[in-house]
Design a protein around this motif. Structure first.
Motif, PDB file in Angstrom:
ATOM      1  N   PRO A 164      43.007  14.897  84.745  1.00 34.18           N
ATOM      2  CA  PRO A 164      43.798  15.131  83.520  1.00 34.18           C
ATOM      3  C   PRO A 164      44.788  13.989  83.294  1.00 34.18           C
ATOM      4  O   PRO A 164      45.335  13.446  84.253  1.00 34.18           O
ATOM      5  CB  PRO A 164      44.558  16.428  83.813  1.00 34.18           C
ATOM      6  CG  PRO A 164      43.898  17.038  84.997  1.00 34.18           C
ATOM      7  CD  PRO A 164      43.215  15.941  85.748  1.00 34.18           C
ATOM      8  N   MET A 165      45.003  13.620  82.022  1.00 33.06           N
ATOM      9  CA  MET A 165      45.910  12.516  81.707  1.00 33.06           C
ATOM     10  C   MET A 165      47.163  13.073  81.040  1.00 33.06           C
ATOM     11  O   MET A 165      47.121  13.523  79.903  1.00 33.06           O
ATOM     12  CB  MET A 165      45.198  11.531  80.762  1.00 33.06           C
ATOM     13  CG  MET A 165      46.073  10.386  80.299  1.00 33.06           C
ATOM     14  SD  MET A 165      45.111   9.223  79.287  1.00 33.06           S
ATOM     15  CE  MET A 165      46.442   8.218  78.616  1.00 33.06           C
ATOM     16  N   THR A 166      48.288  13.035  81.764  1.00 31.02           N
ATOM     17  CA  THR A 166      49.520  13.599  81.204  1.00 31.02           C
ATOM     18  C   THR A 166      50.370  12.547  80.501  1.00 31.02           C
ATOM     19  O   THR A 166      51.232  12.884  79.707  1.00 31.02           O
ATOM     20  CB  THR A 166      50.382  14.239  82.305  1.00 31.02           C
ATOM     21  OG1 THR A 166      50.511  13.302  83.378  1.00 31.02           O
ATOM     22  CG2 THR A 166      49.751  15.513  82.832  1.00 31.02           C
TER      23      THR A 166
ATOM     24  N   LEU B  97      41.377  14.221  67.669  1.00 29.83           N
ATOM     25  CA  LEU B  97      42.287  15.080  66.903  1.00 29.83           C
ATOM     26  C   LEU B  97      42.387  16.487  67.473  1.00 29.83           C
ATOM     27  O   LEU B  97      43.486  17.005  67.659  1.00 29.83           O
ATOM     28  CB  LEU B  97      41.867  15.135  65.430  1.00 29.83           C
ATOM     29  CG  LEU B  97      42.571  14.188  64.466  1.00 29.83           C
ATOM     30  CD1 LEU B  97      42.095  14.453  63.046  1.00 29.83           C
ATOM     31  CD2 LEU B  97      44.085  14.328  64.525  1.00 29.83           C
ATOM     32  N   PRO B  98      41.238  17.145  67.783  1.00 26.76           N
ATOM     33  CA  PRO B  98      41.379  18.482  68.403  1.00 26.76           C
ATOM     34  C   PRO B  98      42.147  18.438  69.734  1.00 26.76           C
ATOM     35  O   PRO B  98      42.924  19.359  70.012  1.00 26.76           O
ATOM     36  CB  PRO B  98      39.941  18.945  68.618  1.00 26.76           C
ATOM     37  CG  PRO B  98      39.059  18.013  67.896  1.00 26.76           C
ATOM     38  CD  PRO B  98      39.851  16.830  67.440  1.00 26.76           C
ATOM     39  N   ALA B  99      41.964  17.376  70.531  1.00 31.08           N
ATOM     40  CA  ALA B  99      42.728  17.283  71.789  1.00 31.08           C
ATOM     41  C   ALA B  99      44.215  17.122  71.482  1.00 31.08           C
ATOM     42  O   ALA B  99      45.079  17.747  72.106  1.00 31.08           O
ATOM     43  CB  ALA B  99      42.230  16.098  72.625  1.00 31.08           C
ATOM     44  N   TYR B 100      44.492  16.289  70.459  1.00 30.11           N
ATOM     45  CA  TYR B 100      45.888  16.068  70.040  1.00 30.11           C
ATOM     46  C   TYR B 100      46.540  17.382  69.603  1.00 30.11           C
ATOM     47  O   TYR B 100      47.698  17.638  69.893  1.00 30.11           O
ATOM     48  CB  TYR B 100      45.906  15.059  68.894  1.00 30.11           C
ATOM     49  CG  TYR B 100      47.252  14.822  68.267  1.00 30.11           C
ATOM     50  CD1 TYR B 100      48.143  13.902  68.819  1.00 30.11           C
ATOM     51  CD2 TYR B 100      47.649  15.505  67.114  1.00 30.11           C
ATOM     52  CE1 TYR B 100      49.388  13.675  68.245  1.00 30.11           C
ATOM     53  CE2 TYR B 100      48.888  15.287  66.536  1.00 30.11           C
ATOM     54  CZ  TYR B 100      49.750  14.382  67.104  1.00 30.11           C
ATOM     55  OH  TYR B 100      50.982  14.166  66.522  1.00 30.11           O
ATOM     56  N   TYR B 101      45.773  18.220  68.889  1.00 32.08           N
ATOM     57  CA  TYR B 101      46.345  19.475  68.391  1.00 32.08           C
ATOM     58  C   TYR B 101      46.460  20.556  69.458  1.00 32.08           C
ATOM     59  O   TYR B 101      46.834  21.687  69.154  1.00 32.08           O
ATOM     60  CB  TYR B 101      45.665  19.934  67.100  1.00 32.08           C
ATOM     61  CG  TYR B 101      46.354  19.224  65.962  1.00 32.08           C
ATOM     62  CD1 TYR B 101      47.615  19.644  65.543  1.00 32.08           C
ATOM     63  CD2 TYR B 101      45.842  18.058  65.416  1.00 32.08           C
ATOM     64  CE1 TYR B 101      48.309  18.943  64.583  1.00 32.08           C
ATOM     65  CE2 TYR B 101      46.538  17.348  64.455  1.00 32.08           C
ATOM     66  CZ  TYR B 101      47.776  17.804  64.034  1.00 32.08           C
ATOM     67  OH  TYR B 101      48.478  17.109  63.103  1.00 32.08           O
ATOM     68  N   ILE B 102      46.153  20.215  70.702  1.00 29.39           N
ATOM     69  CA  ILE B 102      46.560  21.030  71.849  1.00 29.39           C
ATOM     70  C   ILE B 102      47.757  20.373  72.536  1.00 29.39           C
ATOM     71  O   ILE B 102      48.780  21.003  72.781  1.00 29.39           O
ATOM     72  CB  ILE B 102      45.394  21.190  72.847  1.00 29.39           C
ATOM     73  CG1 ILE B 102      44.292  22.043  72.205  1.00 29.39           C
ATOM     74  CG2 ILE B 102      45.893  21.824  74.137  1.00 29.39           C
ATOM     75  CD1 ILE B 102      43.056  22.178  73.051  1.00 29.39           C
ATOM     76  N   ILE B 103      47.624  19.066  72.810  1.00 31.97           N
ATOM     77  CA  ILE B 103      48.645  18.375  73.616  1.00 31.97           C
ATOM     78  C   ILE B 103      49.985  18.282  72.859  1.00 31.97           C
ATOM     79  O   ILE B 103      51.039  18.605  73.423  1.00 31.97           O
ATOM     80  CB  ILE B 103      48.142  16.968  74.006  1.00 31.97           C
ATOM     81  CG1 ILE B 103      46.914  17.094  74.919  1.00 31.97           C
ATOM     82  CG2 ILE B 103      49.249  16.176  74.702  1.00 31.97           C
ATOM     83  CD1 ILE B 103      46.131  15.795  75.106  1.00 31.97           C
TER      84      ILE B 103
ATOM     85  N   TYR C 165      50.767  29.297  73.017  1.00 30.00           N
ATOM     86  CA  TYR C 165      49.497  29.952  73.361  1.00 30.00           C
ATOM     87  C   TYR C 165      48.692  29.135  74.362  1.00 30.00           C
ATOM     88  O   TYR C 165      48.242  29.654  75.385  1.00 30.00           O
ATOM     89  CB  TYR C 165      48.686  30.185  72.079  1.00 30.00           C
ATOM     90  CG  TYR C 165      47.329  30.816  72.312  1.00 30.00           C
ATOM     91  CD1 TYR C 165      47.217  32.093  72.869  1.00 30.00           C
ATOM     92  CD2 TYR C 165      46.165  30.139  71.972  1.00 30.00           C
ATOM     93  CE1 TYR C 165      45.978  32.671  73.089  1.00 30.00           C
ATOM     94  CE2 TYR C 165      44.917  30.709  72.178  1.00 30.00           C
ATOM     95  CZ  TYR C 165      44.830  31.972  72.737  1.00 30.00           C
ATOM     96  OH  TYR C 165      43.599  32.538  72.957  1.00 30.00           O
ATOM     97  N   VAL C 166      48.513  27.829  74.092  1.00 32.08           N
ATOM     98  CA  VAL C 166      47.656  27.023  74.973  1.00 32.08           C
ATOM     99  C   VAL C 166      48.286  26.781  76.345  1.00 32.08           C
ATOM    100  O   VAL C 166      47.593  26.383  77.280  1.00 32.08           O
ATOM    101  CB  VAL C 166      47.244  25.663  74.347  1.00 32.08           C
ATOM    102  CG1 VAL C 166      46.477  25.876  73.058  1.00 32.08           C
ATOM    103  CG2 VAL C 166      48.439  24.752  74.124  1.00 32.08           C
ATOM    104  N   LEU C 167      49.588  27.032  76.463  1.00 27.99           N
ATOM    105  CA  LEU C 167      50.235  26.891  77.775  1.00 27.99           C
ATOM    106  C   LEU C 167      50.381  28.236  78.477  1.00 27.99           C
ATOM    107  O   LEU C 167      50.856  28.292  79.610  1.00 27.99           O
ATOM    108  CB  LEU C 167      51.628  26.256  77.620  1.00 27.99           C
ATOM    109  CG  LEU C 167      51.682  24.786  77.206  1.00 27.99           C
ATOM    110  CD1 LEU C 167      53.136  24.347  77.004  1.00 27.99           C
ATOM    111  CD2 LEU C 167      51.005  23.900  78.237  1.00 27.99           C
TER     112      LEU C 167
ATOM    113  N   LEU D  96      44.509  21.981  79.950  1.00 26.17           N
ATOM    114  CA  LEU D  96      43.943  21.107  80.975  1.00 26.17           C
ATOM    115  C   LEU D  96      42.705  20.376  80.454  1.00 26.17           C
ATOM    116  O   LEU D  96      42.510  19.189  80.708  1.00 26.17           O
ATOM    117  CB  LEU D  96      43.610  21.941  82.211  1.00 26.17           C
ATOM    118  CG  LEU D  96      43.688  21.216  83.542  1.00 26.17           C
ATOM    119  CD1 LEU D  96      45.071  20.610  83.770  1.00 26.17           C
ATOM    120  CD2 LEU D  96      43.365  22.180  84.693  1.00 26.17           C
ATOM    121  N   ARG D  97      41.871  21.110  79.715  1.00 24.25           N
ATOM    122  CA  ARG D  97      40.680  20.470  79.147  1.00 24.25           C
ATOM    123  C   ARG D  97      41.075  19.347  78.186  1.00 24.25           C
ATOM    124  O   ARG D  97      40.491  18.264  78.207  1.00 24.25           O
ATOM    125  CB  ARG D  97      39.803  21.513  78.438  1.00 24.25           C
ATOM    126  CG  ARG D  97      38.630  20.922  77.660  1.00 24.25           C
ATOM    127  CD  ARG D  97      37.602  21.968  77.279  1.00 24.25           C
ATOM    128  NE  ARG D  97      36.730  22.305  78.397  1.00 24.25           N
ATOM    129  CZ  ARG D  97      35.578  21.700  78.661  1.00 24.25           C
ATOM    130  NH1 ARG D  97      35.143  20.726  77.892  1.00 24.25           N
ATOM    131  NH2 ARG D  97      34.853  22.057  79.695  1.00 24.25           N
TER     132      ARG D  97
END
Lengths: 95, 491
Positions: free
Chosen positions: A51-53, B311-317, B368-370, B380-381
């Protein structure tokens, strides 16, 4: 995955945001739209991927354990919604 | 005096040094123009004329003695995310309305140390969450540009929309912005201005209101590539107060402007050719490839296979980090407090009243995602997909020195056109967000006008710590395009 209105009520409580019943209904639809779009991440093979934090490649720096700032009580209190005699005034937290 | 406001920052600084104009004259002209334009454009959220004139007077004294920094006497606009001591800094949110920081952000401190003059705070999407500058507590910002066939108000993009509008309308010689998913580059593209961000950690985040800490990049918006390089140079540098600040020497970015690009290998990623992209953008991208080829660059077709997942990864992180960062707004130590029956309802009422709809939506997604049971499946994904995106770039940079893409998937759109569809709004950042996830330098340079006379931008992304190649390639595009169109004054 998707969320129900009860899930959204629980999330809003966790996030400490008061949302009305009508808003919970709207939010459930909106969040499900976004979560459905996000579900495409399941297509990516992430086996063995670390994972990249952060993009930063060095370890967090250490500094000497010395006082670097302070003695500015009035500045700290200057934007408080409520103060008294040099203290923050907050709602009763312990019964 | 209004003519002088259309000079580049570089030329204005030279005129100040040559004493052809005084800093006070320049500050007075900029203040008058900015205040006169604000009812129409709404780009500024706060002025402090007394401070502006005092800083200009001090600049004149230094210039009179033959002293002064690189930006001596130049008025700059500051995005409302940067703490300026004693001036309202609200992140365009009701929860921080009236907040006057008792400290100065590192980036603005560095600009003042180089002699820059504070002009005004600029409006933004609340907490930098948006692509249209419609969610500010001070109301939407209007783009100085209008379509040839309509007078309908257009968005300047966002979240640094106030900064972009101010620079595009010749109200400031440059402005600070922040870029978490594209918030400097997309508004720059929408307003015919240059917007740049350096490598993650080049500019200190200390004193910048936090949105998503691992993605937030301060940077400049300016009218020329050289001006952007001068500003980014002044804003950059190690800061012990930000633990992610890069302990690296800052090269002379401005010296890279005009450097030959002959022999540079330029990657053109096939994944950035997306369905439904307007023909005008295809055209300007092909034109950009051609310009760099003519300047002696080698063009290489490359693949960045995980682009569509950025973009979908960004909208989780980003929401995950935001939900954590924004937990501090509890109504106790600063900001709004709305009393309830007990402590819990005081928190809940404060945050419901203080945050706007988009900010609340993102806090809920992040929470929610946390939350227990969903952390691995979502957060994590997404962090693993983020690494995949970085690996895409690392593989590409073995073959090329820079990547050329469009900056945004459309020209400026009408205010309100996408307000009811969060995902359509999020797609504005489809070309910019990858550089945030990977922490890479990226610049948007105006490259042409579309069929309706609206500006379009091209983006250059380079290796970490190689802002110089980014500025060199950006300047080559600027020189080849000869872009000098300006919004026709209607405000």
């Amino acid at each position: 995955m998707s969320v129900t209105k009860d899930d959204v009520r629980r999330i809003a409580r966790l996030a400490r945001i008061a949302e009305s019943e009508a808003r919970l209904e709207t939010l459930t639809g909106e969040l499900n739209g976004i979560l459905k779009w996000i579900d495409q991440l399941n297509e990516v093979d992430v086996t063995g991927v670390e994972p990249m934090t952060t993009p930063v490649k060095f370890a967090l720096p250490m500094r000497d354990d010395v006082v670097a700032d302070g003695g500015v009580r009035d500045k700290v209190l200057a934007n408080a919604p409520k103060t008294e005699e040099g203290f923050f005034v907050v709602p009763k937290a312990v019964e | 005096m209004s003519d002088i406001l259309s000079l580049s920052l570089e030329d204005a600084a030279a005129k100040l040094k040559a004493r052809e104009v005084s800093a006070v004259e320049l500050a007075e002209a900029a203040l008058a123009a900015a205040q006169a334009a604000n009812p129409a454009l709404n780009a500024f959220s706060a002025f402090d004329a007394e401070r502006t004139l005092a800083m200009a007077k001090a600049s004149d004294e230094r210039l009179g003695k033959g002293q002064g920094g690189a930006l001596e006497g130049v008025p700059l606009a500051i995005k409302d995310l940067f703490a300026v001591e004693g001036v309202e800094t609200a992140a365009s949110s009701n929860i921080l309305k009236g907040f006057k920081p008792p400290y100065e952000s590192t980036v603005t401190r560095k600009l003042w140390d180089e002699g820059a003059v504070f002009l005004a705070k600029t409006s933004m999407d609340e907490f930098a969450m948006g692509s249209s500058n419609e969610t500010a507590n001070t109301g939407p910002v209007t783009n100085p540009w209008r379509s040839r066939d309509s007078n309908a108000p257009l968005t300047p993009g966002g979240s640094s929309g106030g900064s972009a509008a101010a620079v595009a309308a010749n109200l400031a010689f440059g402005a600070t912005g922040t870029d978490t998913g594209g918030s400097i580059r997309q508004p720059a593209a929408f307003t015919g201005t240059v917007g740049a961000k350096g490598t993650y950690g080049r500019c200190s985040r200390w004193g910048v209101v936090a949105f998503a800490s691992s993605l937030d990049h301060p940077g400049p918006i300016a009218r020329t590539v050289k001006d952007a390089a001068i500003l980014l140079g002044a804003m950059s540098g190690h800061d012990a107060k930000d633990s992610t600040s890069l302990p690296e020497k800052v090269p002379d970015f401005a010296a890279a402007v005009g450097r030959s690009v002959r022999g540079l290998r330029i990657g053109v990623p096939k994944e950035y050719r997306i369905d439904g992209m307007p023909a005008g953008i295809e055209k300007v991208w092909a034109q950009g490839v051609d310009w760099l080829k003519q300047a002696g660059c080698e063009i290489v077709d490359i693949s960045l296979p995980h682009t569509k997942y950025a973009l979908p990864a960004y909208y989780i992180i980003a929401p995950a980090e935001a939900s954590s960062n924004l937990a501090r707004y509890d109504g106790m130590r600063y900001g709004l407090r709305v009393d309830g029956e007990d402590l819990l309802s005081t928190y809940e009422n404060t945050r419901a009243a203080g945050f706007g709809a988009e900010v609340r939506r993102r806090i809920l997604i992040g929470t929610y995602v946390l939350s227990a049971g969903y952390y691995d499946a979502y957060y994590l994904r997404a962090l693993k997909v983020r690494r995949r995106i970085l690996q895409d770039f690392e593989a590409a940079f073995e073959k090329v020195d820079a990547v050329l893409t469009p900056s945004a998937p459309s020209a400026a759109f009408e205010t309100g056109a996408k307000s009811d569809d969060p995902i359509a709004m999020y797609l504005n950042d489809v070309f910019t967000v990858t550089a945030n996830l990977a922490g890479l330098p990226a610049i948007s340079v105006p490259a042409g006008l579309d069929g309706r006379g609206l500006p379009l931008g091209l983006q250059v992304i380079t290796r970490a710590l190689d802002e110089e190649t980014m500025f060199a390639a950006g300047a080559a595009l600027e020189a080849a395009s000869g872009f000098d169109a300006r919004a026709e004054k209607w405000w």
